[in-house]
Design a protein around this motif. Structure first.
Motif, short mmCIF file in Angstrom:
data_model
loop_
_atom_site.label_atom_id
_atom_site.label_comp_id
_atom_site.label_asym_id
_atom_site.label_seq_id
_atom_site.Cartn_x
_atom_site.Cartn_y
_atom_site.Cartn_z
N THR A 150 -10.73 2.08 -3.40
CA THR A 150 -10.75 0.87 -2.57
C THR A 150 -9.42 0.13 -2.56
O THR A 150 -9.03 -0.46 -1.55
CB THR A 150 -11.88 -0.06 -3.04
OG1 THR A 150 -13.00 0.74 -3.42
CG2 THR A 150 -12.30 -1.02 -1.95
N ALA A 151 -8.71 0.16 -3.69
CA ALA A 151 -7.42 -0.54 -3.73
C ALA A 151 -6.46 0.00 -2.67
O ALA A 151 -5.67 -0.75 -2.08
CB ALA A 151 -6.78 -0.40 -5.12
N LEU A 152 -6.54 1.31 -2.41
CA LEU A 152 -5.67 1.91 -1.40
C LEU A 152 -6.05 1.42 0.00
O LEU A 152 -5.17 1.15 0.83
CB LEU A 152 -5.76 3.44 -1.49
CG LEU A 152 -4.84 4.24 -0.58
CD1 LEU A 152 -3.38 3.87 -0.78
CD2 LEU A 152 -5.05 5.74 -0.78
N ALA A 153 -7.35 1.26 0.25
CA ALA A 153 -7.79 0.72 1.53
C ALA A 153 -7.37 -0.75 1.67
O ALA A 153 -6.94 -1.18 2.74
CB ALA A 153 -9.31 0.86 1.68
N ASP A 154 -7.50 -1.53 0.56
CA ASP A 154 -7.03 -2.93 0.58
C ASP A 154 -5.58 -2.99 1.02
O ASP A 154 -5.20 -3.84 1.84
CB ASP A 154 -7.07 -3.54 -0.84
CG ASP A 154 -8.47 -3.87 -1.33
OD1 ASP A 154 -9.34 -4.20 -0.52
OD2 ASP A 154 -8.66 -3.82 -2.57
N ALA A 155 -4.76 -2.12 0.46
CA ALA A 155 -3.32 -2.13 0.75
C ALA A 155 -3.05 -1.69 2.18
O ALA A 155 -2.27 -2.32 2.90
CB ALA A 155 -2.59 -1.23 -0.23
N ALA A 156 -3.69 -0.60 2.60
CA ALA A 156 -3.46 -0.08 3.96
C ALA A 156 -3.81 -1.13 5.00
O ALA A 156 -3.14 -1.24 6.03
CB ALA A 156 -4.28 1.19 4.18
N ALA A 157 -4.84 -1.94 4.71
CA ALA A 157 -5.29 -2.95 5.67
C ALA A 157 -4.29 -4.09 5.80
O ALA A 157 -4.35 -4.84 6.77
CB ALA A 157 -6.65 -3.50 5.24
N LEU A 158 -3.40 -4.24 4.82
CA LEU A 158 -2.43 -5.34 4.85
C LEU A 158 -1.09 -4.93 5.46
O LEU A 158 -0.26 -5.78 5.77
CB LEU A 158 -2.17 -5.86 3.42
CG LEU A 158 -3.35 -6.50 2.69
CD1 LEU A 158 -2.93 -6.96 1.31
CD2 LEU A 158 -3.91 -7.68 3.49
N VAL A 202 -2.35 2.92 -10.00
CA VAL A 202 -3.52 2.67 -10.85
C VAL A 202 -4.62 3.70 -10.61
O VAL A 202 -5.48 3.90 -11.47
CB VAL A 202 -4.09 1.24 -10.68
CG1 VAL A 202 -3.07 0.19 -11.09
CG2 VAL A 202 -4.64 0.99 -9.29
N LEU A 203 -4.59 4.35 -9.47
CA LEU A 203 -5.59 5.40 -9.18
C LEU A 203 -5.14 6.76 -9.70
O LEU A 203 -5.84 7.75 -9.54
CB LEU A 203 -5.85 5.46 -7.67
CG LEU A 203 -6.50 4.20 -7.07
CD1 LEU A 203 -6.46 4.22 -5.55
CD2 LEU A 203 -7.94 4.04 -7.57
N SER A 237 -11.57 -0.71 -8.01
CA SER A 237 -10.13 -0.98 -7.91
C SER A 237 -9.90 -2.00 -6.81
O SER A 237 -10.75 -2.19 -5.93
CB SER A 237 -9.34 0.31 -7.63
OG SER A 237 -9.68 0.83 -6.37
N ALA A 238 -8.76 -2.65 -6.88
CA ALA A 238 -8.43 -3.67 -5.88
C ALA A 238 -6.92 -3.87 -5.83
O ALA A 238 -6.22 -3.65 -6.83
CB ALA A 238 -9.11 -5.00 -6.22
N TYR A 239 -6.43 -4.28 -4.66
CA TYR A 239 -5.02 -4.65 -4.50
C TYR A 239 -4.96 -6.03 -3.87
O TYR A 239 -5.62 -6.29 -2.84
CB TYR A 239 -4.29 -3.65 -3.59
CG TYR A 239 -2.85 -4.05 -3.29
CD1 TYR A 239 -1.87 -3.99 -4.27
CD2 TYR A 239 -2.49 -4.50 -2.02
CE1 TYR A 239 -0.55 -4.37 -3.99
CE2 TYR A 239 -1.19 -4.88 -1.73
CZ TYR A 239 -0.22 -4.81 -2.73
OH TYR A 239 1.08 -5.19 -2.45
N VAL A 240 -4.20 -6.91 -4.50
CA VAL A 240 -4.07 -8.29 -4.03
C VAL A 240 -2.58 -8.59 -3.81
O VAL A 240 -1.75 -8.24 -4.66
CB VAL A 240 -4.66 -9.28 -5.05
CG1 VAL A 240 -4.52 -10.71 -4.54
CG2 VAL A 240 -6.12 -8.97 -5.33
N ALA A 292 -11.56 -5.90 -9.01
CA ALA A 292 -11.83 -4.50 -9.39
C ALA A 292 -13.07 -4.44 -10.27
O ALA A 292 -13.92 -3.55 -10.12
CB ALA A 292 -10.62 -3.90 -10.10
N ALA A 293 -13.20 -5.39 -11.22
CA ALA A 293 -14.35 -5.40 -12.13
C ALA A 293 -15.65 -5.69 -11.37
O ALA A 293 -16.69 -5.10 -11.63
CB ALA A 293 -14.14 -6.43 -13.23
#
Lengths: 154, 299
Positions: free
Chosen positions: B85-93, B124-125, B174-177, B276-277
Motif C-alpha cells: 500500500t505504501a507504494l500506491a500511496d506514493a504513486a498517487a501523490l 521498506v517493502l 505499510s504507508a507513505y506520508v 501502517a500499523a
C-alpha cells in the motif's frame, strides 16, 4: 536529425517531418496548425498543453512528438462538433468558468478524460482530475461547477 | 541524433550498448532538457511499449513490477493497493494525472532523485531492482543502486527492467506520508514510508522506516525494528520521530530549511508508522494516506 513520422490527431493521419527533440505541442501548433492547445509554462506544471494520448491526458510540452507514433492524439479541436459546442464548453460558458480562456482547452481535455472514465465523479474526484491544470483568472469554483454540471447533464 | 521505438527488449539493450539512452514517459528527461538541466541525449530508445516491461506479475516469492508500469497503474492495481500500500500511496501523490499516466516506476527509480516518492516505499517493502544489459542480468539492492542525487551504480548500458518485491508477512501494513505545500505537481518537502508487522497481541513484531528528501539518496533508518519491537503502535511515535531526526542529513533549499526538514521528517515518520500499523490491524485507510487522514496540504 529529422524523421518522417505519421501522427494520428483527431482521427486524421498526418505525415510530418520531426526533429528528435521536438515536443508534441510544437508539432501540433506549428506543423498541423492546431493552435487550440496552448503553451503555458513549457515545464509540465500548468496543463495548458494537455492533450489526450490514447484517451489519457498527457502534457504535450514534455512528450516527444516521435513517441506519439502509432498512438491516437486528441486535441480540443477534436472534441468540438462542426456546429456548436461540446457539452463541457457549454457548461464552462454557462457557469462563468472562462475568463481569459488560455487554460480552458487543457481543462476541457482533463475533464473529458475524467468523465469518460467516471461519468458521475464526486467533487473530490473532479479536483483530482483537474489537479494538473492551473487557472490564474477565475479561481476554480466555477470550473468545478461546470464539470459537475456536464456530468449531471449526462 | 537517432530515435527508435524498441520492438523488443533485445532491441532496446542493443541500442543501449551502442550508446542510446532510454526514454519512457519523458516526464524527467524531456522536462529536464527543456529546463536546461541536461541536454536531450543524441540517441534515444523508447521503451514504454515493451510488453516485457509493462507487466505486474506474481513470482514465487512475491511480485514483479515491470519498469515501464505507470504510476496511474500502480495506484489502482488491486495487489499493490492491498499488499504494497505504501507504494500506491506514493504513486498517487506523483505529479498530476497527466504525469502519472506516462511516468513510470523504473523511470522514478533510475532518475534517482532524493525526493522521489516511490523510493522510500520500495525500501521498506524490501524491493530490489533487476537491471539488464547485453552482458547479462543482475539484481541490485536499492541501497546499492542509489549513490547520490541523480546518480546510480548502474552501468550506462544497463536498463532497469523490473522491481521485485517479496511477499508480505501476515498482519503487516505499510504507508507513505509526504509533507507538501500543495496537493498536485509537488515535490516532497520531506517524506517517510513505514512498514509494520503486528504480533497476535497487537504489539509490533517488526518494522522499518525510510525517508525522502533528507539525504543525498533515499535512506532507510537503522535500528527501527529494535526500537518498535514489543511495543504497541501508539507508544512508539516519539521514539521513531527522534530516531528519524537523528538519521536525517537534510539540506536547506528553497522548499525548506535543514532544521525544518529534520523536525518534520520525524513527524511524517511517526504518522507513517501509525497508518501502517492501523492498516496492519485491518483498518481500511484509503490511498493516499495524505488525503485519507489529512496530512500535508489542505485545500
Amino acid at each position: 536529425m529529422t524523421e518522417p513520422v505519421m501522427l494520428t490527431v483527431n482521427g486524421i493521419d498526418y505525415r510530418v517531418n520531426v526533429d528528435m527533440g521536438r515536443n508534441l505541442l510544437s508539432v501540433l501548433r506549428n506543423e498541423l496548425g492546431l493552435t487550440g492547445t496552448k503553451e503555458g509554462c513549457d515545464d509540465s506544471e500548468c496543463g495548458a498543453c494537455m492533450v489526450l494520448l490514447d484517451g489519457q491526458p498527457v502534457n504535450s510540452c514534455s512528450y516527444l512528438a516521435l513517441q506519439a507514433q502509432g498512438r491516437s492524439v486528441t486535441t480540443v479541436e477534436g472534441l468540438t462538433p462542426a456546429d456548436g459546442l461540446h457539452p463541457l464548453q457549454r457548461s464552462l460558458l454557462e457557469q462563468g468558468g472562462v475568463q481569459c480562456g488560455f487554460c480552458t482547452p487543457g481543462i476541457i481535455m482533463s475533464a473529458r478524460a475524467l468523465l469518460d472514465r467516471n461519468p458521475s465523479p464526486s467533487e473530490e474526484e473532479i479536483r483530482i482530475g483537474l489537479s494538473g491544470n492551473l487557472c490564474r483568472c477565475t479561481g476554480y469554483a466555477k470550473i468545478l461547477a461546470a464539470v459537475a454540471q456536464t456530468a449531471s447533464d449526462g | 541524433m537517432s530515435f527508435m521505438i524498441a520492438g523488443s527488449l533485445e532491441e532496446a539493450l542493443t541500442a543501449l550498448a551502442a550508446g542510446a539512452r532510454p526514454v519512457a514517459g519523458g516526464t524527467d528527461l524531456v522536462v529536464g532538457a527543456r529546463q536546461g538541466k541536461a541536454p536531450l541525449p543524441t540517441s534515444l530508445v523508447a521503451i514504454d511499449r515493451l510488453a516485457e516491461l509493462t507487466q505486474i506479475e506474481p513470482t514465487d516469492g512475491g511480485i514483479r513490477i515491470g519498469a515501464s508500469v505507470t504510476h496511474a497503474r500502480l495506484l489502482t492495481d488491486p495487489t499493490i493497493v492491498s499488499d504494497y500500500t505504501a507504494l500506491a500511496d506514493a504513486a498517487a501523490l506523483v505529479g498530476s494525472p497527466s504525469t502519472r499516466n506516462v511516468g513510470t516506476l523504473g523511470g522514478n527509480v533510475m532518475n534517482a532523485s532524493p525526493a522521489m516518492d516511490t523510493g522510500a516505499p520500495l525500501m521498506v517493502l524490501g524491493a530490489v531492482a533487476e537491471v539488464q544489459s547485453e552482458r547479462g542480468s543482475r539484481t541490485v539492492d536499492l541501497s546499492d543502486l542509489w549513490t547520490g542525487p541523480g546518480q546510480t551504480s548502474a552501468k550506462v548500458d544497463e536498463l532497469c527492467v523490473a522491481i521485485d518485491l517479496p511477499s508480505r508477512p501476515a498482519r503487516s501494513g505499510s504507508a507513505y506520508v509526504r509533507l507538501e505545500y500543495r496537493r498536485a505537481m509537488e515535490i516532497a518537502v520531506v517524506g517517510a514510508a513505514a512498514s509494520v508487522t503486528l504480533a497476535d497481541d497487537g504489539t509490533i513484531s517488526d518494522g522499518s522506516v525510510a525517508l525522502s528528501a533528507v539525504a543525498p539518496t533515499i535512506i532507510e533508518v537503522d535500528g527501527v525494528a529494535e526500537l518498535m519491537a514489543g511495543h504497541l503502535p501508539d507508544a512508539v511515535g516519539a521514539a521513531i520521530a527522534a530516531a528519524v531526526a537523528e538519521a536525517a542529513e537534510p539540506i536547506s533549499d528553497l522548499r525548506a530549511s535543514d532544521s525544518y526538514r529534520r523536525h518534520t521528517v520525524g513527524v511524517m515518520a511517526a504518522r507513517a508508522v501509525d497508518a501502517a500499523a492501523r492498516r496492519a490491524a485491518g483498518e481500511e485507510i484509503s490511498v493516499p494516506v495524505n488525503r485519507a487522514i489529512g496530512v500535508g496540504a489542505s485545500r
